[in-house]
Enzyme design. Structure first.
Site, PDB file in Angstrom:
ATOM      1  N   ASP A   1       0.873  -1.167   0.000  1.00 52.69           N
ATOM      2  CA  ASP A   1       0.000   0.000   0.000  1.00 52.69           C
ATOM      3  C   ASP A   1       0.914   1.222   0.000  1.00 52.69           C
ATOM      4  O   ASP A   1       2.083   1.121   0.359  1.00 52.69           O
ATOM      5  CB  ASP A   1      -0.882  -0.026   1.247  1.00 52.69           C
TER       6      ASP A   1
ATOM      7  N   ASP B   1      -1.621  -1.040   5.951  1.00 53.93           N
ATOM      8  CA  ASP B   1      -1.917  -0.643   7.323  1.00 53.93           C
ATOM      9  C   ASP B   1      -3.311  -0.058   7.505  1.00 53.93           C
ATOM     10  O   ASP B   1      -3.723   0.216   8.626  1.00 53.93           O
ATOM     11  CB  ASP B   1      -0.898   0.408   7.793  1.00 53.93           C
TER      12      ASP B   1
END
Length: 356
Positions: A145, A346
Protein backbone atom coordinates in the site's frame (compact mmCIF):
# COMPACT_ATOMS: atom_id res chain seq x y z
CA UNK A 1 2.66 -60.17 70.88
CA UNK A 2 2.82 -59.95 67.14
CA UNK A 3 0.32 -57.48 65.70
CA UNK A 4 0.49 -58.69 62.06
CA UNK A 5 0.70 -62.37 61.13
CA UNK A 6 2.33 -61.66 57.75
CA UNK A 7 3.96 -58.90 55.70
CA UNK A 8 1.00 -58.97 53.30
CA UNK A 9 -1.47 -58.28 56.10
CA UNK A 10 0.79 -55.46 57.31
CA UNK A 11 0.90 -53.88 53.87
CA UNK A 12 -2.86 -54.10 53.30
CA UNK A 13 -3.55 -52.55 56.70
CA UNK A 14 -1.17 -49.68 55.96
CA UNK A 15 -2.87 -49.00 52.63
CA UNK A 16 -6.34 -48.95 54.25
CA UNK A 17 -5.29 -46.60 57.04
CA UNK A 18 -3.51 -44.27 54.58
CA UNK A 19 -6.56 -44.18 52.33
CA UNK A 20 -8.83 -43.26 55.25
CA UNK A 21 -6.51 -40.43 56.29
CA UNK A 22 -6.29 -39.14 52.75
CA UNK A 23 -10.08 -39.30 52.38
CA UNK A 24 -10.58 -37.35 55.63
CA UNK A 25 -8.16 -34.62 54.52
CA UNK A 26 -9.94 -34.36 51.21
CA UNK A 27 -13.31 -33.97 52.95
CA UNK A 28 -11.95 -31.08 55.02
CA UNK A 29 -10.88 -29.16 51.95
CA UNK A 30 -13.62 -30.24 49.56
CA UNK A 31 -14.42 -26.66 48.48
CA UNK A 32 -10.84 -25.87 47.60
CA UNK A 33 -10.39 -29.22 45.89
CA UNK A 34 -13.56 -28.81 43.86
CA UNK A 35 -12.52 -25.32 42.81
CA UNK A 36 -9.08 -26.60 41.87
CA UNK A 37 -10.46 -29.47 39.80
CA UNK A 38 -13.05 -27.33 38.03
CA UNK A 39 -10.40 -24.74 37.23
CA UNK A 40 -8.20 -27.30 35.61
CA UNK A 41 -11.12 -28.83 33.72
CA UNK A 42 -12.02 -25.36 32.39
CA UNK A 43 -8.43 -24.70 31.38
CA UNK A 44 -8.19 -28.02 29.58
CA UNK A 45 -11.53 -27.62 27.77
CA UNK A 46 -10.78 -24.03 26.73
CA UNK A 47 -7.24 -24.91 25.77
CA UNK A 48 -8.08 -27.83 23.49
CA UNK A 49 -9.23 -25.66 20.53
CA UNK A 50 -6.17 -23.45 20.96
CA UNK A 51 -3.85 -26.46 21.07
CA UNK A 52 -5.57 -27.91 18.01
CA UNK A 53 -5.21 -24.61 16.12
CA UNK A 54 -1.55 -24.27 17.13
CA UNK A 55 -0.89 -27.82 15.94
CA UNK A 56 -2.57 -27.10 12.59
CA UNK A 57 -0.30 -24.07 12.11
CA UNK A 58 2.89 -26.10 12.39
CA UNK A 59 5.32 -25.49 9.60
CA UNK A 60 5.24 -28.41 7.11
CA UNK A 61 8.94 -28.98 7.75
CA UNK A 62 8.23 -29.50 11.48
CA UNK A 63 5.51 -32.06 10.75
CA UNK A 64 7.93 -33.84 8.40
CA UNK A 65 10.68 -34.00 11.03
CA UNK A 66 8.17 -35.30 13.59
CA UNK A 67 7.26 -38.20 11.29
CA UNK A 68 10.89 -38.99 10.55
CA UNK A 69 11.75 -38.84 14.25
CA UNK A 70 9.20 -41.57 14.98
CA UNK A 71 10.83 -43.91 12.49
CA UNK A 72 14.32 -43.02 13.70
CA UNK A 73 13.37 -43.99 17.26
CA UNK A 74 12.00 -47.34 16.09
CA UNK A 75 15.10 -48.02 13.97
CA UNK A 76 17.37 -46.99 16.84
CA UNK A 77 15.66 -49.33 19.31
CA UNK A 78 15.67 -52.28 16.89
CA UNK A 79 19.34 -51.67 15.99
CA UNK A 80 20.32 -51.35 19.64
CA UNK A 81 18.56 -54.55 20.64
CA UNK A 82 19.97 -56.36 17.60
CA UNK A 83 23.50 -55.18 18.44
CA UNK A 84 23.17 -56.45 22.01
CA UNK A 85 21.81 -59.84 20.88
CA UNK A 86 24.73 -60.29 18.46
CA UNK A 87 27.61 -58.88 20.55
CA UNK A 88 26.24 -59.20 24.11
CA UNK A 89 27.94 -55.87 24.85
CA UNK A 90 25.73 -53.29 26.53
CA UNK A 91 28.21 -50.47 25.75
CA UNK A 92 27.81 -50.95 22.00
CA UNK A 93 24.07 -51.19 22.38
CA UNK A 94 23.91 -47.90 24.27
CA UNK A 95 26.27 -46.32 21.71
CA UNK A 96 23.76 -47.16 18.96
CA UNK A 97 21.00 -45.40 20.91
CA UNK A 98 23.15 -42.31 21.48
CA UNK A 99 24.23 -42.05 17.84
CA UNK A 100 20.69 -42.55 16.53
CA UNK A 101 19.15 -40.05 18.98
CA UNK A 102 16.73 -37.83 16.95
CA UNK A 103 16.97 -34.89 19.37
CA UNK A 104 18.95 -32.73 16.96
CA UNK A 105 16.46 -33.40 14.16
CA UNK A 106 13.34 -32.94 16.31
CA UNK A 107 14.52 -29.88 18.23
CA UNK A 108 16.56 -27.98 15.65
CA UNK A 109 13.72 -27.20 13.21
CA UNK A 110 11.09 -25.85 15.66
CA UNK A 111 13.82 -24.04 17.61
CA UNK A 112 14.97 -22.25 14.47
CA UNK A 113 11.38 -21.27 13.61
CA UNK A 114 10.64 -20.01 17.13
CA UNK A 115 13.90 -18.04 17.13
CA UNK A 116 12.86 -16.41 13.84
CA UNK A 117 9.39 -15.53 15.17
CA UNK A 118 10.90 -14.13 18.38
CA UNK A 119 13.44 -12.07 16.47
CA UNK A 120 10.71 -10.66 14.20
CA UNK A 121 8.66 -9.57 17.24
CA UNK A 122 11.53 -7.29 18.28
CA UNK A 123 10.82 -5.25 15.15
CA UNK A 124 7.07 -5.13 15.74
CA UNK A 125 6.28 -8.01 13.34
CA UNK A 126 3.77 -10.55 14.68
CA UNK A 127 3.80 -13.98 13.01
CA UNK A 128 0.88 -16.32 13.63
CA UNK A 129 2.71 -19.62 13.20
CA UNK A 130 5.56 -21.59 11.71
CA UNK A 131 3.63 -22.29 8.51
CA UNK A 132 3.64 -18.55 7.77
CA UNK A 133 7.44 -18.46 7.97
CA UNK A 134 7.77 -21.30 5.50
CA UNK A 135 5.25 -19.83 3.05
CA UNK A 136 6.97 -16.45 3.28
CA UNK A 137 10.17 -17.98 1.90
CA UNK A 138 8.34 -18.96 -1.31
CA UNK A 139 6.78 -15.61 -2.28
CA UNK A 140 7.47 -14.08 -5.69
CA UNK A 141 5.65 -10.75 -5.25
CA UNK A 142 5.28 -8.23 -2.44
CA UNK A 143 2.35 -5.82 -2.80
CA UNK A 144 2.64 -2.51 -0.95
CA UNK A 145 0.00 0.00 0.00
CA UNK A 146 1.25 3.57 -0.44
CA UNK A 147 -0.14 5.85 2.27
CA UNK A 148 1.15 4.84 5.70
CA UNK A 149 3.26 1.99 4.31
CA UNK A 150 5.76 3.36 1.80
CA UNK A 151 5.10 6.81 3.24
CA UNK A 152 4.77 7.90 6.85
CA UNK A 153 1.07 8.57 6.45
CA UNK A 154 1.62 11.91 8.20
CA UNK A 155 0.27 14.17 5.54
CA UNK A 156 0.46 17.94 5.60
CA UNK A 157 -1.94 20.44 4.07
CA UNK A 158 -0.31 22.22 1.15
CA UNK A 159 -3.22 24.42 0.08
CA UNK A 160 -6.97 24.80 0.52
CA UNK A 161 -9.42 26.98 -1.37
CA UNK A 162 -13.14 27.63 -1.65
CA UNK A 163 -14.78 27.99 -5.05
CA UNK A 164 -18.11 29.18 -3.65
CA UNK A 165 -18.77 32.84 -2.68
CA UNK A 166 -21.14 31.67 0.07
CA UNK A 167 -18.27 30.08 1.95
CA UNK A 168 -14.92 31.76 2.46
CA UNK A 169 -11.73 29.69 2.75
CA UNK A 170 -11.84 29.47 6.55
CA UNK A 171 -15.49 28.44 6.66
CA UNK A 172 -14.83 25.82 4.00
CA UNK A 173 -11.91 24.41 6.04
CA UNK A 174 -14.02 24.39 9.21
CA UNK A 175 -16.77 22.34 7.56
CA UNK A 176 -14.27 19.94 6.03
CA UNK A 177 -12.37 19.49 9.32
CA UNK A 178 -15.63 18.90 11.20
CA UNK A 179 -16.51 16.05 8.85
CA UNK A 180 -13.02 14.56 8.78
CA UNK A 181 -12.86 14.63 12.61
CA UNK A 182 -14.89 11.41 12.55
CA UNK A 183 -12.59 9.72 10.05
CA UNK A 184 -9.76 7.28 10.86
CA UNK A 185 -8.09 7.79 7.48
CA UNK A 186 -4.66 9.52 7.49
CA UNK A 187 -6.01 12.18 5.11
CA UNK A 188 -8.84 13.02 7.47
CA UNK A 189 -6.57 13.15 10.50
CA UNK A 190 -4.16 15.46 8.68
CA UNK A 191 -6.94 17.92 7.76
CA UNK A 192 -8.39 17.93 11.28
CA UNK A 193 -4.95 18.38 12.89
CA UNK A 194 -4.14 21.26 10.55
CA UNK A 195 -7.39 23.01 11.42
CA UNK A 196 -6.97 22.50 15.17
CA UNK A 197 -3.57 24.16 15.18
CA UNK A 198 -5.32 27.53 15.23
CA UNK A 199 -8.93 26.62 16.00
CA UNK A 200 -10.81 24.50 18.51
CA UNK A 201 -14.47 24.77 17.56
CA UNK A 202 -15.93 22.13 15.25
CA UNK A 203 -19.41 21.90 13.80
CA UNK A 204 -21.98 19.27 14.80
CA UNK A 205 -22.03 16.61 12.06
CA UNK A 206 -24.74 13.94 11.73
CA UNK A 207 -25.09 10.67 9.80
CA UNK A 208 -21.37 10.25 9.21
CA UNK A 209 -20.75 7.36 6.80
CA UNK A 210 -17.51 6.08 5.30
CA UNK A 211 -17.44 4.54 1.82
CA UNK A 212 -14.08 2.70 1.84
CA UNK A 213 -11.88 3.74 -1.04
CA UNK A 214 -14.32 6.43 -2.15
CA UNK A 215 -15.01 9.08 0.47
CA UNK A 216 -17.39 10.29 3.16
CA UNK A 217 -21.03 11.30 3.33
CA UNK A 218 -22.56 13.25 6.23
CA UNK A 219 -25.13 15.85 7.15
CA UNK A 220 -24.71 19.35 8.54
CA UNK A 221 -28.19 20.17 9.69
CA UNK A 222 -30.34 19.76 6.60
CA UNK A 223 -27.37 20.04 4.24
CA UNK A 224 -25.96 16.95 2.56
CA UNK A 225 -22.16 16.83 2.54
CA UNK A 226 -19.87 14.74 0.36
CA UNK A 227 -16.09 14.53 0.80
CA UNK A 228 -13.89 12.59 -1.60
CA UNK A 229 -11.51 12.57 -4.53
CA UNK A 230 -12.13 13.73 -8.10
CA UNK A 231 -13.34 10.29 -9.17
CA UNK A 232 -16.07 10.30 -6.53
CA UNK A 233 -17.13 13.81 -7.47
CA UNK A 234 -17.49 12.71 -11.10
CA UNK A 235 -19.42 9.57 -10.12
CA UNK A 236 -22.16 11.57 -8.40
CA UNK A 237 -22.50 13.91 -11.41
CA UNK A 238 -21.34 17.10 -9.72
CA UNK A 239 -20.52 19.80 -12.27
CA UNK A 240 -16.80 20.45 -12.77
CA UNK A 241 -15.33 23.27 -14.80
CA UNK A 242 -11.96 23.18 -16.54
CA UNK A 243 -10.29 25.37 -13.91
CA UNK A 244 -11.07 22.87 -11.17
CA UNK A 245 -9.79 19.96 -13.24
CA UNK A 246 -6.61 21.88 -14.10
CA UNK A 247 -5.97 22.64 -10.42
CA UNK A 248 -6.38 18.98 -9.56
CA UNK A 249 -4.01 17.87 -12.29
CA UNK A 250 -1.42 20.47 -11.26
CA UNK A 251 -1.28 19.17 -7.70
CA UNK A 252 -1.36 15.49 -8.65
CA UNK A 253 1.64 16.00 -10.91
CA UNK A 254 3.51 17.13 -7.81
CA UNK A 255 2.54 13.93 -6.01
CA UNK A 256 -0.17 15.57 -3.90
CA UNK A 257 -3.58 14.16 -3.03
CA UNK A 258 -6.55 16.44 -3.63
CA UNK A 259 -9.77 16.13 -1.60
CA UNK A 260 -12.99 17.91 -2.60
CA UNK A 261 -16.02 18.94 -0.57
CA UNK A 262 -19.52 19.40 -1.94
CA UNK A 263 -22.69 20.60 -0.22
CA UNK A 264 -26.07 19.64 -1.67
CA UNK A 265 -24.35 18.40 -4.87
CA UNK A 266 -22.53 21.70 -5.35
CA UNK A 267 -18.74 21.75 -5.32
CA UNK A 268 -17.47 24.09 -2.58
CA UNK A 269 -13.69 23.74 -2.58
CA UNK A 270 -10.61 21.56 -2.36
CA UNK A 271 -7.66 20.82 -0.10
CA UNK A 272 -4.30 19.50 -1.36
CA UNK A 273 -2.15 17.30 0.88
CA UNK A 274 1.33 15.86 0.46
CA UNK A 275 2.92 12.87 2.16
CA UNK A 276 6.50 12.16 3.20
CA UNK A 277 8.29 9.09 1.87
CA UNK A 278 9.81 6.78 4.48
CA UNK A 279 13.58 7.11 4.60
CA UNK A 280 14.17 3.37 4.36
CA UNK A 281 11.60 2.71 1.60
CA UNK A 282 14.03 2.98 -1.32
CA UNK A 283 16.57 0.70 0.38
CA UNK A 284 13.90 -1.90 1.21
CA UNK A 285 12.60 -2.01 -2.37
CA UNK A 286 16.16 -2.32 -3.68
CA UNK A 287 16.82 -5.26 -1.35
CA UNK A 288 13.58 -6.97 -2.36
CA UNK A 289 14.56 -6.73 -6.02
CA UNK A 290 18.00 -8.19 -5.23
CA UNK A 291 16.20 -11.25 -3.81
CA UNK A 292 14.42 -11.77 -7.16
CA UNK A 293 11.07 -10.68 -5.67
CA UNK A 294 8.82 -8.34 -7.63
CA UNK A 295 7.51 -5.28 -5.70
CA UNK A 296 4.03 -4.00 -6.64
CA UNK A 297 2.13 -0.91 -5.47
CA UNK A 298 -1.61 -1.13 -4.78
CA UNK A 299 -3.15 2.22 -3.85
CA UNK A 300 -6.42 4.09 -3.85
CA UNK A 301 -4.61 7.31 -4.75
CA UNK A 302 -4.52 8.72 -8.26
CA UNK A 303 -2.03 7.61 -10.89
CA UNK A 304 0.18 10.70 -10.76
CA UNK A 305 0.55 10.55 -6.99
CA UNK A 306 1.32 6.83 -7.13
CA UNK A 307 3.74 7.27 -10.02
CA UNK A 308 5.60 10.00 -8.14
CA UNK A 309 6.31 7.75 -5.13
CA UNK A 310 6.93 4.65 -7.26
CA UNK A 311 9.54 6.39 -9.40
CA UNK A 312 11.47 7.45 -6.29
CA UNK A 313 11.55 4.04 -4.58
CA UNK A 314 11.95 2.03 -7.80
CA UNK A 315 8.63 0.17 -8.13
CA UNK A 316 7.61 -0.63 -11.70
CA UNK A 317 4.25 -2.33 -11.12
CA UNK A 318 1.66 0.31 -10.18
CA UNK A 319 -2.08 -0.16 -9.68
CA UNK A 320 -3.65 3.25 -8.77
CA UNK A 321 -7.21 4.37 -7.98
CA UNK A 322 -8.16 1.02 -6.43
CA UNK A 323 -11.12 0.19 -4.22
CA UNK A 324 -10.63 -2.37 -1.40
CA UNK A 325 -12.15 -5.15 -3.49
CA UNK A 326 -9.87 -4.21 -6.41
CA UNK A 327 -6.81 -4.76 -4.24
CA UNK A 328 -8.17 -8.13 -3.15
CA UNK A 329 -8.85 -9.17 -6.76
CA UNK A 330 -5.30 -8.29 -7.82
CA UNK A 331 -3.88 -10.42 -4.99
CA UNK A 332 -6.27 -13.22 -5.98
CA UNK A 333 -5.19 -13.07 -9.63
CA UNK A 334 -1.52 -13.22 -8.67
CA UNK A 335 -2.16 -16.20 -6.40
CA UNK A 336 -4.22 -17.97 -9.07
CA UNK A 337 -1.37 -17.56 -11.53
CA UNK A 338 0.81 -19.57 -9.12
CA UNK A 339 2.76 -16.50 -8.12
CA UNK A 340 2.68 -16.44 -4.27
CA UNK A 341 2.18 -12.88 -3.06
CA UNK A 342 2.68 -11.07 0.24
CA UNK A 343 0.50 -8.02 0.98
CA UNK A 344 1.79 -5.21 3.21
CA UNK A 345 -0.64 -2.50 4.28
CA UNK A 346 -1.92 -0.64 7.32
CA UNK A 347 -5.34 0.81 6.54
CA UNK A 348 -8.97 -0.28 6.50
CA UNK A 349 -8.80 -0.19 2.69
CA UNK A 350 -6.21 -2.98 2.83
CA UNK A 351 -8.22 -5.32 5.07
CA UNK A 352 -9.69 -7.46 2.26
CA UNK A 353 -6.32 -7.88 0.53
CA UNK A 354 -4.56 -8.68 3.82
CA UNK A 355 -7.22 -11.25 4.76
CA UNK A 356 -7.02 -12.96 1.37
Amino acid sequence: MKLFKSETQKTVTFIIISSICLFMSLIQSVDELLHFNLSWVAIILCGLPIIKEADSKKAPIVSLTDRWATWIVVIALVSSIGTYLVTHQILRSVTILVVFCPCALVLATPTAIMAGIGNASKYGILIKGGDVVERLSKIKNIAFDKTGTLTYGKLSVVEYKSFCPEYDDETFLKILASVEAYSEHPLGKAITSYYKENNEELLDIQNFTVNPGKGITANLGEKSILVGNLKLIKDVDINLNKDIINISEEFTKKGCTVIYLSIDNKLIGYVALSDILREEAKEVISYIKSQKINPVMLTGDNKNSAQNIASIVGIDGIHPSLLPEDKMNIIKNLEDSKSPTCMIGDGVNDALALKY
